[in-house]
Design a protein around this motif. Structure first.
Motif, PDB file in Angstrom:
ATOM      1  N   THR A  54     -34.566 -22.537   1.357  1.00 28.12           N
ATOM      2  CA  THR A  54     -33.975 -21.992   2.579  1.00 28.12           C
ATOM      3  C   THR A  54     -34.247 -20.502   2.695  1.00 28.12           C
ATOM      4  O   THR A  54     -34.563 -20.003   3.773  1.00 28.12           O
ATOM      5  N   LEU A  55     -34.180 -19.809   1.588  1.00 29.87           N
ATOM      6  CA  LEU A  55     -34.358 -18.354   1.587  1.00 29.87           C
ATOM      7  C   LEU A  55     -35.801 -17.951   1.312  1.00 29.87           C
ATOM      8  O   LEU A  55     -36.331 -17.041   1.950  1.00 29.87           O
ATOM      9  N   LEU A  56     -36.453 -18.644   0.395  1.00 27.20           N
ATOM     10  CA  LEU A  56     -37.788 -18.240  -0.059  1.00 27.20           C
ATOM     11  C   LEU A  56     -38.937 -18.976   0.626  1.00 27.20           C
ATOM     12  O   LEU A  56     -40.089 -18.578   0.475  1.00 27.20           O
ATOM     13  N   GLY A  57     -38.637 -20.038   1.333  1.00 31.04           N
ATOM     14  CA  GLY A  57     -39.718 -20.819   1.937  1.00 31.04           C
ATOM     15  C   GLY A  57     -40.381 -21.680   0.876  1.00 31.04           C
ATOM     16  O   GLY A  57     -39.733 -22.498   0.229  1.00 31.04           O
ATOM     17  N   ASN A  58     -41.649 -21.466   0.656  1.00 30.48           N
ATOM     18  CA  ASN A  58     -42.427 -22.247  -0.299  1.00 30.48           C
ATOM     19  C   ASN A  58     -41.955 -21.965  -1.728  1.00 30.48           C
ATOM     20  O   ASN A  58     -41.995 -20.836  -2.190  1.00 30.48           O
ATOM     21  N   VAL A  59     -41.522 -23.009  -2.424  1.00 27.89           N
ATOM     22  CA  VAL A  59     -41.036 -22.863  -3.806  1.00 27.89           C
ATOM     23  C   VAL A  59     -41.894 -23.655  -4.792  1.00 27.89           C
ATOM     24  O   VAL A  59     -41.441 -23.997  -5.894  1.00 27.89           O
ATOM     25  N   GLU A  60     -43.136 -23.931  -4.412  1.00 31.15           N
ATOM     26  CA  GLU A  60     -44.036 -24.698  -5.277  1.00 31.15           C
ATOM     27  C   GLU A  60     -44.253 -24.018  -6.627  1.00 31.15           C
ATOM     28  O   GLU A  60     -44.380 -24.693  -7.651  1.00 31.15           O
ATOM     29  N   ASP A  61     -44.297 -22.669  -6.638  1.00 31.65           N
ATOM     30  CA  ASP A  61     -44.491 -21.970  -7.913  1.00 31.65           C
ATOM     31  C   ASP A  61     -43.319 -22.202  -8.859  1.00 31.65           C
ATOM     32  O   ASP A  61     -43.497 -22.304 -10.072  1.00 31.65           O
ATOM     33  N   PHE A  62     -42.116 -22.297  -8.315  1.00 36.79           N
ATOM     34  CA  PHE A  62     -40.936 -22.578  -9.147  1.00 36.79           C
ATOM     35  C   PHE A  62     -41.060 -23.983  -9.746  1.00 36.79           C
ATOM     36  O   PHE A  62     -40.796 -24.184 -10.932  1.00 36.79           O
ATOM     37  N   LYS A  63     -41.473 -24.937  -8.923  1.00 39.58           N
ATOM     38  CA  LYS A  63     -41.654 -26.318  -9.409  1.00 39.58           C
ATOM     39  C   LYS A  63     -42.713 -26.356 -10.506  1.00 39.58           C
ATOM     40  O   LYS A  63     -42.532 -27.011 -11.536  1.00 39.58           O
ATOM     41  N   LYS A  64     -43.823 -25.657 -10.267  1.00 39.21           N
ATOM     42  CA  LYS A  64     -44.916 -25.643 -11.233  1.00 39.21           C
ATOM     43  C   LYS A  64     -44.470 -25.035 -12.565  1.00 39.21           C
ATOM     44  O   LYS A  64     -44.775 -25.573 -13.639  1.00 39.21           O
ATOM     45  N   ALA A  65     -43.744 -23.925 -12.496  1.00 39.78           N
ATOM     46  CA  ALA A  65     -43.253 -23.279 -13.727  1.00 39.78           C
ATOM     47  C   ALA A  65     -42.351 -24.237 -14.505  1.00 39.78           C
ATOM     48  O   ALA A  65     -42.416 -24.300 -15.737  1.00 39.78           O
ATOM     49  N   TRP A  66     -41.525 -24.984 -13.781  1.00 40.93           N
ATOM     50  CA  TRP A  66     -40.609 -25.915 -14.444  1.00 40.93           C
ATOM     51  C   TRP A  66     -41.360 -27.123 -15.021  1.00 40.93           C
ATOM     52  O   TRP A  66     -41.179 -27.469 -16.187  1.00 40.93           O
ATOM     53  N   GLN A  67     -42.216 -27.742 -14.207  1.00 41.21           N
ATOM     54  CA  GLN A  67     -42.900 -28.957 -14.626  1.00 41.21           C
ATOM     55  C   GLN A  67     -43.851 -28.724 -15.793  1.00 41.21           C
ATOM     56  O   GLN A  67     -44.009 -29.583 -16.654  1.00 41.21           O
ATOM     57  N   HIS A  68     -44.492 -27.560 -15.825  1.00 43.88           N
ATOM     58  CA  HIS A  68     -45.475 -27.295 -16.877  1.00 43.88           C
ATOM     59  C   HIS A  68     -44.948 -26.329 -17.940  1.00 43.88           C
ATOM     60  O   HIS A  68     -45.696 -25.918 -18.813  1.00 43.88           O
ATOM     61  N   ASN A  69     -43.672 -25.958 -17.817  1.00 33.57           N
ATOM     62  CA  ASN A  69     -43.040 -25.029 -18.758  1.00 33.57           C
ATOM     63  C   ASN A  69     -43.956 -23.833 -19.035  1.00 33.57           C
ATOM     64  O   ASN A  69     -44.283 -23.531 -20.174  1.00 33.57           O
ATOM     65  N   GLN A  70     -44.377 -23.171 -17.948  1.00 34.00           N
ATOM     66  CA  GLN A  70     -45.284 -22.043 -18.111  1.00 34.00           C
ATOM     67  C   GLN A  70     -44.765 -20.827 -17.346  1.00 34.00           C
ATOM     68  O   GLN A  70     -43.908 -20.934 -16.474  1.00 34.00           O
ATOM     69  N   VAL A  71     -45.306 -19.706 -17.737  1.00 34.27           N
ATOM     70  CA  VAL A  71     -44.975 -18.448 -17.073  1.00 34.27           C
ATOM     71  C   VAL A  71     -46.069 -18.170 -16.053  1.00 34.27           C
ATOM     72  O   VAL A  71     -47.252 -18.130 -16.388  1.00 34.27           O
ATOM     73  N   LEU A  72     -45.682 -18.007 -14.815  1.00 39.30           N
ATOM     74  CA  LEU A  72     -46.623 -17.686 -13.745  1.00 39.30           C
ATOM     75  C   LEU A  72     -46.493 -16.199 -13.448  1.00 39.30           C
ATOM     76  O   LEU A  72     -45.501 -15.747 -12.891  1.00 39.30           O
ATOM     77  N   ARG A  73     -47.506 -15.445 -13.856  1.00 39.42           N
ATOM     78  CA  ARG A  73     -47.484 -13.990 -13.711  1.00 39.42           C
ATOM     79  C   ARG A  73     -48.287 -13.560 -12.484  1.00 39.42           C
ATOM     80  O   ARG A  73     -49.172 -14.260 -12.028  1.00 39.42           O
TER      81      ARG A  73
END
Length: 168
Positions: A54-73
């Motif tokens: 609702t606030l951020l719009g596209n949250v695909e990066d959050f999903k990706k960080a969670w699903q792959h347990n990785q840090v997106l820099r």
């Protein structure tokens, strides 16, 4: 964690100039710091429990960080409705079942860069205008010199012709 340590962490959270947001795996907002609230022009109580989308719009990066347990820099992101440009780091905190993001506001740097690019474009345009004007002046001078040279040549030819007639 001692009360003093907890107090220090709270101070760090409150005074960090970067926007901090924590969401759960379903991408509902759990925590935001004051800098985040300033960036997105919201009140903390109004966004806690809301879907991050609702606030951020596209949250695909959050999903990706969670699903792959990785840090997106160095995730550059624009939020035009807030006139906000951020460089964000998104990472999962698997043990706690959370996803966090640190958002560094780079709006001013980007604006400065755009202003500098505009200044460069304007300078190049002005230089081109000056060179064009100089070329016009050179062409006018060359034209005038050509005219006066031709007039001089005609006059000299007349004088030579007159002298030749007088000597014969």
């Amino acid at each position: 964690m001692s009360d003093e340590q907890h107090h220090l962490w709270k101070l760090l959270w409150d005074y960090d100039p970067n926007g901090l947001i924590v969401v759960d795996p379903d991408l509902y907002i759990k925590l935001v710091n004051p800098a985040f609230c300033r960036m997105f022009q919201v009140q903390q109580d109004d966004v806690i429990g809301q879907p991050a989308e609702t606030l951020l719009g596209n949250v695909e990066d959050f999903k990706k960080a969670w699903q792959h347990n990785q840090v997106l820099r160095s995730q550059f992101r624009e939020y035009p409705q807030y006139h906000l440009y951020v460089n964000q780091v998104i990472f999962s905190i698997e043990d706690e079942g959370l996803i966090a993001a640190i958002m560094v506001d780079i709006s001013h740097e980007l604006e400065r860069k755009q202003e500098l690019e505009q200044l460069k474009r304007e300078t190049v345009q002005k230089v081109n205008e000056v060179v064009d004007n100089q070329m016009k002046v050179v062409q006018e001078i060359a034209g005038l010199l050509g005219e006066t040279t031709a007039e001089t040549k005609v006059s000299l030819l007349r004088i030579i012709h007159l002298l030749e007639q007088n000597t014969l």
